[in-house]
Design a protein around this motif. Sequence first.
Motif, PDB file in Angstrom:
ATOM      1  N   THR A 364     -18.870 -35.913 -12.219  1.00 43.57           N
ATOM      2  CA  THR A 364     -17.405 -35.458 -11.473  1.00 43.57           C
ATOM      3  C   THR A 364     -17.533 -34.794 -10.417  1.00 43.57           C
ATOM      4  OG1 THR A 364     -16.715 -36.040 -13.679  1.00 43.57           O
ATOM      5  CG2 THR A 364     -15.054 -35.358 -12.122  1.00 43.57           C
TER       6      THR A 364
ATOM      7  N   SER B   9     -12.135 -42.369 -16.952  1.00 46.92           N
ATOM      8  CA  SER B   9     -12.442 -41.326 -16.214  1.00 46.92           C
ATOM      9  C   SER B   9     -11.893 -41.364 -14.678  1.00 46.92           C
ATOM     10  CB  SER B   9     -13.933 -41.012 -15.965  1.00 46.92           C
ATOM     11  OG  SER B   9     -14.679 -42.472 -16.058  1.00 46.92           O
ATOM     12  N   ILE B  13      -9.606 -38.590 -12.910  1.00 50.29           N
ATOM     13  CA  ILE B  13      -9.654 -38.060 -11.687  1.00 50.29           C
ATOM     14  C   ILE B  13      -8.301 -38.043 -10.818  1.00 50.29           C
ATOM     15  CG2 ILE B  13     -10.617 -38.589  -9.378  1.00 50.29           C
ATOM     16  CD1 ILE B  13     -13.249 -39.390 -11.073  1.00 50.29           C
ATOM     17  N   SER B 224     -13.725 -30.566 -13.052  1.00 48.79           N
ATOM     18  CA  SER B 224     -15.100 -31.456 -13.346  1.00 48.79           C
ATOM     19  C   SER B 224     -15.150 -30.933 -14.789  1.00 48.79           C
ATOM     20  CB  SER B 224     -16.412 -31.152 -12.679  1.00 48.79           C
ATOM     21  OG  SER B 224     -16.003 -31.228 -11.200  1.00 48.79           O
ATOM     22  N   ILE B 227     -12.417 -32.578 -16.862  1.00 49.82           N
ATOM     23  CA  ILE B 227     -12.772 -34.095 -17.252  1.00 49.82           C
ATOM     24  C   ILE B 227     -13.756 -34.390 -18.023  1.00 49.82           C
ATOM     25  CG2 ILE B 227     -13.574 -36.094 -16.033  1.00 49.82           C
ATOM     26  CD1 ILE B 227     -11.942 -34.925 -13.391  1.00 49.82           C
TER      27      ILE B 227
END
Lengths: 380, 310
Positions: A364, B9, B13, B224, B227
């Motif tokens: 990510t 995911s 985001i 990040s 997540i």
Amino acid sequence: MVVHYKCPNCGADMAFDSETGLLRCDSCGRTDNIEKMAGEKQPPSGGTVTYDMSEEDKRAAEAAFEKDYEDDKDEDTPAHHATFTGNEATEYHCKNCGAVLITDTQTTATTCNFCGAGVVLSDRLSGSLAPVKVIPFTINKAQAQEAFIKWCKKGRLTPKDFMNADRIKNITGLYVPFWLYDLNGRGEAEATCTRVHTYTRGDWIYTETKYYYVYRKVDLNYLRIPCDASKKMDDSMMDKLEPYHYDNLKDFNMPYLAGYIAEKYDYDDQKLLPRMKERVNSYVENYIRSTISGYTTVSFHRKDINIRQKRADYTLLPVWMVCYDYKQAEHNFAMNGQTGKIVGKPPLSAKRIAAWFLGISTGTFAILRILTMLLGGGLS
Amino acid sequence: MINLIKSKSLLLILFAFALINVVIINSASSNTSASETENNQRIYDKAGLLSTSEYEDLEQLCIEYGEDAGIDIYILTHNDSDSVYPEAYIENFEDTLPVGDRVYFLYDKYRGEIFIEGYGLAETYIHSKRIDLIFDQMMTDLRAKAFYDAFKTYISLSASYMKDDFEINEDHDYSYSSEYQSETEKSNYSNGSESYDYDSYYDEPRTPKEESILTNLWFQIIASLVIGAIVVGTMAYNSGGKMTVQGNNYIDPGHSGLIGRRDQYIRTRVTRVRKPTQNNNSGRGGFNAGGFRGGVSLGGRSHSSGGRKL
Ligand SMILES: [Zn+2]
Ligand SMILES: [Zn+2]
């Protein structure tokens, strides 16, 4: 009454064969069609009202239920106690070898600990305790074991040595008592919905909101929703085992149980109805919501939902219980004996969780950095 | 399963970006609340052009004339090399206050430029043509550094224009950019030294450059990690199998359905907001159909405007 299926040809024990759906003798290979064994069916259709053990059993079960669910500190009344003792004191003997069968109050079918013969306790499967339907096992023990090992290997977060699946303590084929409910759900709802449209004229952005009054009334019928009626089974685990396919739903016949463990219900259909209503309530709600489309927002100001039981059939559904020893702790898993779906909490590996966590986070982060660089180039 | 994780995911985001927006909005509004406490001050003489007695006199005048005219009259000065260009400086100041009727005079000493903006009723009455007339009256005093006299002129003229209905500008839609601009500027500022070069600021950002939170390294690291935690958490939660049946699995389709429905139109509401202006090269501010100059602040407040070089 202990019912034991002895092979008429060779005298060996017969058991239900999940592959053929027939009663089968392992020694000589004789098979019998269970659906045609009408004589074995209990109770006989149109049977006389009898004063028998099963009624006592039912009362005992209800007494136990009240005790557990409503006030577990309540002292046993002598009446309850007597019933209970009387029930537990019933000793069943193996017809094959004469040994005492190890049963508890809920057992309706088991195997003899000494000779391995499958036996069915017919007096606990009659009267109000007579199951109406059954889904026989279609997955046998070997297939269940294989499927379980495969499932262990698939676990993303389970420890490496768990994935070997080499410490299966035992696998038990269990007929779990369920109620299959037919229910009617009626729902009426009122909502205010909007359609939002935006457009630009000159330097202004216009937002046009159209308001609607929306009314829906539904009449829904649901068929055969299962609800597990056994106290020792975890409710959410049993719910997750669904779906069962009803094309293989059979009229109950005792030989289906030969060679497996079976239990009778702890809770009757009335006791479980509130749980079922709660579940169907959300089904009806979702249905109503699905009939409202084409709007930007939906806000309900009235929802009236009424659930009514139309029918409930006492049904035995096949479950493989897998007991797995891992690091001095037992982990229990349940497998749908018809479809092979597995549920139950596997142990989780901190190392593998960390690895996945780091992997996803770094991934990510990399994406965000790349986006920043692309956007940053455009902004500055 | 993998698809599920992917789509989850992706959602996360998007959620993170929404969060970022919220944080930006919050930080933007928290910057601005500081000056609201001194609500009676009208003169912010950061360049130090006035003596204490002059300052007190002018404060008094601002309030007296302002009350009479029904607007708040402000005077701002500064000598700050880091500040934004004059038009945006006043806009940013205005955005810190509640919506109201105000007129501002700004002397940007560092750039050697003066600017006037009118908001609310003052936008209608003190429009760009009148701003030019005010400047005309002030120039001699300003050049002689007689700031006290120049500001007095500004205060009294502003107040008197508020009562003059002869030629007011009701149209606050300053979208016609270049055609009007070149034409009017030529006619108004024929004497080269005084002409104010609006174009020179078009490329400048309205606010001093600061790092956006979106590109902030720490924010990205935390986002990040969050997540990652949520995705792994769902994986762990679902490791024991999950409910896969819904109402549709058990519904009897032949005997189920809608038995009543109504969708009835009630009413329509229309709202409008100004298009947010971007820091792009097309320039901000501009002229309306009547040739009046004006602009819109970041906070979405439209104003009349005019500026000159000293
Ligand atoms: Zn045989
Ligand atoms: Zn035996």
